[in-house]
Design a protein around this motif. Sequence first.
Motif, mmCIF file in Angstrom:
data_model
loop_
_atom_site.group_PDB
_atom_site.id
_atom_site.type_symbol
_atom_site.label_atom_id
_atom_site.label_comp_id
_atom_site.label_asym_id
_atom_site.label_seq_id
_atom_site.Cartn_x
_atom_site.Cartn_y
_atom_site.Cartn_z
ATOM 1 N N HIS A 1 7.399 18.234 1.027
ATOM 2 C CA HIS A 1 6.689 18.608 2.248
ATOM 3 C C HIS A 1 5.176 18.548 2.027
ATOM 4 C CE1 HIS A 1 5.874 20.651 6.018
ATOM 5 N NE2 HIS A 1 5.112 21.533 5.346
ATOM 6 N N GLU A 2 4.713 19.028 0.876
ATOM 7 C CA GLU A 2 3.287 19.023 0.595
ATOM 8 C C GLU A 2 2.734 17.606 0.463
ATOM 9 O OE1 GLU A 2 2.621 21.348 -2.862
ATOM 10 O OE2 GLU A 2 3.181 23.260 -1.922
ATOM 11 N N LEU A 3 3.522 16.694 -0.085
ATOM 12 C CA LEU A 3 3.062 15.310 -0.291
ATOM 13 C C LEU A 3 3.383 14.403 0.893
ATOM 14 C CD1 LEU A 3 4.085 14.849 -4.038
ATOM 15 C CD2 LEU A 3 1.784 15.249 -3.118
ATOM 16 N N ASP A 4 3.917 14.975 1.959
ATOM 17 C CA ASP A 4 4.264 14.216 3.169
ATOM 18 C C ASP A 4 5.268 13.107 2.856
ATOM 19 O OD1 ASP A 4 4.234 13.665 5.874
ATOM 20 O OD2 ASP A 4 2.508 12.314 5.768
ATOM 21 N N LEU A 5 6.283 13.482 2.098
ATOM 22 C CA LEU A 5 7.363 12.560 1.760
ATOM 23 C C LEU A 5 8.620 12.959 2.507
ATOM 24 C CD1 LEU A 5 6.823 12.475 -2.113
ATOM 25 C CD2 LEU A 5 6.124 10.708 -0.480
ATOM 26 N N SER A 6 9.520 11.984 2.679
ATOM 27 C CA SER A 6 10.793 12.330 3.315
ATOM 28 C C SER A 6 11.626 13.185 2.364
ATOM 29 C CB SER A 6 11.569 11.057 3.672
ATOM 30 O OG SER A 6 10.872 10.308 4.649
ATOM 31 N N TYR B 1 10.222 4.262 -7.712
ATOM 32 C CA TYR B 1 10.854 4.753 -8.948
ATOM 33 C C TYR B 1 9.814 4.720 -10.071
ATOM 34 C CZ TYR B 1 14.977 3.765 -6.134
ATOM 35 O OH TYR B 1 15.900 3.737 -5.121
ATOM 36 N N PHE B 2 9.580 5.929 -10.655
ATOM 37 C CA PHE B 2 8.536 6.054 -11.678
ATOM 38 C C PHE B 2 9.140 6.669 -12.943
ATOM 39 C CE2 PHE B 2 5.305 8.499 -13.914
ATOM 40 C CZ PHE B 2 4.275 7.584 -14.024
ATOM 41 N N TYR B 3 8.848 6.039 -14.113
ATOM 42 C CA TYR B 3 9.281 6.594 -15.390
ATOM 43 C C TYR B 3 8.327 6.095 -16.468
ATOM 44 C CZ TYR B 3 12.073 7.805 -19.456
ATOM 45 O OH TYR B 3 12.503 8.340 -20.648
ATOM 46 N N ASP B 4 7.644 7.075 -17.153
ATOM 47 C CA ASP B 4 6.708 6.702 -18.211
ATOM 48 C C ASP B 4 7.126 7.261 -19.575
ATOM 49 O OD1 ASP B 4 6.257 9.371 -17.855
ATOM 50 O OD2 ASP B 4 4.076 9.209 -17.522
ATOM 51 N N GLN C 1 0.825 -1.207 0.000
ATOM 52 C CA GLN C 1 0.000 0.000 0.000
ATOM 53 C C GLN C 1 0.861 1.260 0.000
ATOM 54 O OE1 GLN C 1 -3.233 0.187 -0.460
ATOM 55 N NE2 GLN C 1 -3.128 2.429 -0.406
ATOM 56 N N ILE C 2 1.980 1.175 0.769
ATOM 57 C CA ILE C 2 2.904 2.312 0.753
ATOM 58 C C ILE C 2 3.470 2.496 -0.650
ATOM 59 C CG2 ILE C 2 5.123 3.164 1.634
ATOM 60 C CD1 ILE C 2 4.512 1.804 4.266
ATOM 61 N N SER C 3 3.774 1.377 -1.322
ATOM 62 C CA SER C 3 4.289 1.463 -2.701
ATOM 63 C C SER C 3 3.270 2.117 -3.616
ATOM 64 C CB SER C 3 4.632 0.070 -3.217
ATOM 65 O OG SER C 3 5.655 -0.525 -2.438
ATOM 66 N N ARG C 4 2.008 1.779 -3.471
ATOM 67 C CA ARG C 4 0.967 2.391 -4.297
ATOM 68 C C ARG C 4 0.868 3.890 -4.019
ATOM 69 N NH1 ARG C 4 -2.102 -1.226 -6.989
ATOM 70 N NH2 ARG C 4 -1.908 -3.424 -6.374
ATOM 71 N N GLU C 5 1.028 4.233 -2.738
ATOM 72 C CA GLU C 5 0.982 5.661 -2.403
ATOM 73 C C GLU C 5 2.186 6.397 -2.989
ATOM 74 O OE1 GLU C 5 0.576 5.993 1.784
ATOM 75 O OE2 GLU C 5 -1.441 5.138 1.850
ATOM 76 N N LEU C 6 3.342 5.727 -3.003
ATOM 77 C CA LEU C 6 4.524 6.344 -3.621
ATOM 78 C C LEU C 6 4.309 6.524 -5.120
ATOM 79 C CD1 LEU C 6 7.459 4.510 -1.796
ATOM 80 C CD2 LEU C 6 6.781 6.909 -1.553
ATOM 81 N N ARG C 7 3.646 5.555 -5.772
ATOM 82 C CA ARG C 7 3.358 5.711 -7.201
ATOM 83 C C ARG C 7 2.403 6.874 -7.437
ATOM 84 N NH1 ARG C 7 -0.249 4.130 -11.204
ATOM 85 N NH2 ARG C 7 0.744 3.649 -13.225
ATOM 86 N N ALA C 8 1.389 6.961 -6.564
ATOM 87 C CA ALA C 8 0.448 8.087 -6.688
ATOM 88 C C ALA C 8 1.170 9.415 -6.488
ATOM 89 C CB ALA C 8 -0.673 7.924 -5.670
ATOM 90 N N ALA C 9 2.107 9.429 -5.496
ATOM 91 C CA ALA C 9 2.892 10.652 -5.278
ATOM 92 C C ALA C 9 3.759 10.963 -6.490
ATOM 93 C CB ALA C 9 3.745 10.485 -4.032
ATOM 94 N N SER C 10 4.300 9.899 -7.132
ATOM 95 C CA SER C 10 5.144 10.093 -8.322
ATOM 96 C C SER C 10 4.348 10.751 -9.447
ATOM 97 C CB SER C 10 5.701 8.753 -8.805
ATOM 98 O OG SER C 10 6.515 8.154 -7.820
ATOM 99 N N ILE C 11 3.104 10.309 -9.620
ATOM 100 C CA ILE C 11 2.261 10.895 -10.672
ATOM 101 C C ILE C 11 1.963 12.357 -10.347
ATOM 102 C CG2 ILE C 11 0.002 10.790 -11.768
ATOM 103 C CD1 ILE C 11 0.139 7.745 -11.429
ATOM 104 N N ALA C 12 1.720 12.639 -9.079
ATOM 105 C CA ALA C 12 1.477 14.026 -8.680
ATOM 106 C C ALA C 12 2.712 14.878 -8.934
ATOM 107 C CB ALA C 12 1.085 14.078 -7.200
ATOM 108 N N ILE C 13 3.898 14.305 -8.602
ATOM 109 C CA ILE C 13 5.148 15.036 -8.839
ATOM 110 C C ILE C 13 5.335 15.271 -10.339
ATOM 111 C CG2 ILE C 13 7.660 14.855 -8.659
ATOM 112 C CD1 ILE C 13 7.161 13.204 -6.090
#
Length: 582
Positions: free
Chosen positions: A97-102, A181-184, A64-76
């Motif tokens: 900071h806005e996405l609550d990421l380290s 890690y996200f790359y499209d 679930q954390i991985s899915r949230e990281l992917r969602a954050a990647s798309i937002a980024i």
Amino acid sequence: MRRNIWLIAISSIVLLVIINNVVFFYITRYLLQHELEQQLISLGVQIRHAAEQKRIGLDLFEEQISRELRAASIAIKYALDDDIEKITPDQLKELAHELDLSHITLLKKLHDGDIVLYQSSDPKQTNKSTSTWDPWNRIFHELFAGKEIDEEWLGTSLPNFWSGPYEVSSTDYTNIYKWGYFYDGTKNYMIDPYVDYTAVNEYNEATGLDRLFEDLISSDESLLEISIVNPLTFPNDKITIEQDGSERKHIVQRPVLYGSYQYKSRHDEADVREAFQTGERVIRTEHIEDVHTYKMFIPVFVEDERLVMVDEEGRPMKGYVLVITSNYDYISQDLKTSVIKVALITLIIMSIMVPAVILIMNYFKNLREEAVQVAQDTYIEEINALFQSIRSQRHDFINQVQTIHSLAKLKQYEELEKFTAEIAGEIHMINDYINIGHPAVAALIRSKLSQAEAYHIRFTHDVKAVKLKALAGQALDINRILGNLIDNAFDEVLHYEESLRAVSLYGREEKHALHITISNYCEDAEQRAASPLFQSGFSTKSGEHQGLGLSIIASIVKQYKGELKVKALDATTISFDVRIPL
């Protein structure tokens, strides 16, 4: 002699008690060890099932954390410019900071093929090469090439995205992160958002295996520690030497995955490897830090789901070793308590047994003394009768000679024959005593002759040279054999008419044995000889007979390591043959 008998009896009782306690000690220790082993095996099964459930739960949580990281990647992706050169670290820091990421790091593939951490909200990450990050570097190339990520390695693979397990940061060895890690292909860079270990650590503290192990240990005083170890990296941490010469440990290759490892032994590494390679439990008992420990190494293999651990080469593993350490002193304490209880019970039993044994021994001693006294009385009576006969014959010798002379002179030959027959009978009786050779045996035979005369039994005997020097002190047992043999023969022939009542006795003291044979008339002699005559309680006679006479003979002969045989001489004659070594 009497003192020796008592000493032997008491020593035998004490020896039996000692043997009993020693046997009880080892049996009890074995049973307690077996019980502890079964308890640890059962505990191991429970831990295995609980570990699987919690591991699955943790996998789902990390997925679930991985899915949230992917969602954050798309937002980024939508928040940043398409060109990495136009993006600043401050932008990344604000967005993290806005996405609550380290942190957020952007990876760029250079012309020489190297993939570097090009921009980051963490200054330590900037311009760091990933060429030595295996298998991360391989996965980065696959993502840049638009390939699907190899599922054989750890992590979560989603469209255009891969997230590895929690691992130590390559730029800060004191922190643990989970990267995505996200790359499209829409940007000239790879997006790498990551979060620290806080969420998973809180999850583990609340519901994880470490919490489970702590609860189990606190609920059972005999448990010292529980560990899940990596059999291929145990007991040393896997360390990578970075380009700058620094050392970095890896979480997925750590030797102790869950639990604690405080009770260390030089045998642990070999025991862990043996359990994992053989698939069998390994048990070891030894003293560690002044504690008598009982360790069980239980191999566990998982076929369907991958573990969050790898071997020394970074390959995912499908098995681990569960190590349960228990305090063996609890067994020792239980064993000590049991032995004390048994010792008390033994003392109570002995306090009852010793007086009982004394009473029984006194009873049998009195029986034996009575039997000896009866034999002695019989012997004395017969000897006195013999001496009296000799004295009477000596005293009456002149009178008897005068009587014979007068009867001969008067030509009263019939009366003379009767008178001389009587004298010959008395002389024959005295000669029997002399020829037999042993007064007690002679006395017994003399008494049986009188008994046979009363029963109208033709009792003939040929017993000579029985001195019993080699069996001095055992005349009572010889008389018991003779007496029971003769009584048995008399009892048998009394069933028939007077003309058939015939018993014969033969006795000789030969060079190496005392040989006694008695035979008597017996219908169906062959069938009788084949029956279990020497078995206690067996009897062919009716009335008050208990079938003990022949069994007594058998026990005495066995005591002297002799031989006792019965056979049919013909269809109507049965014979008993006894040989006792001298």
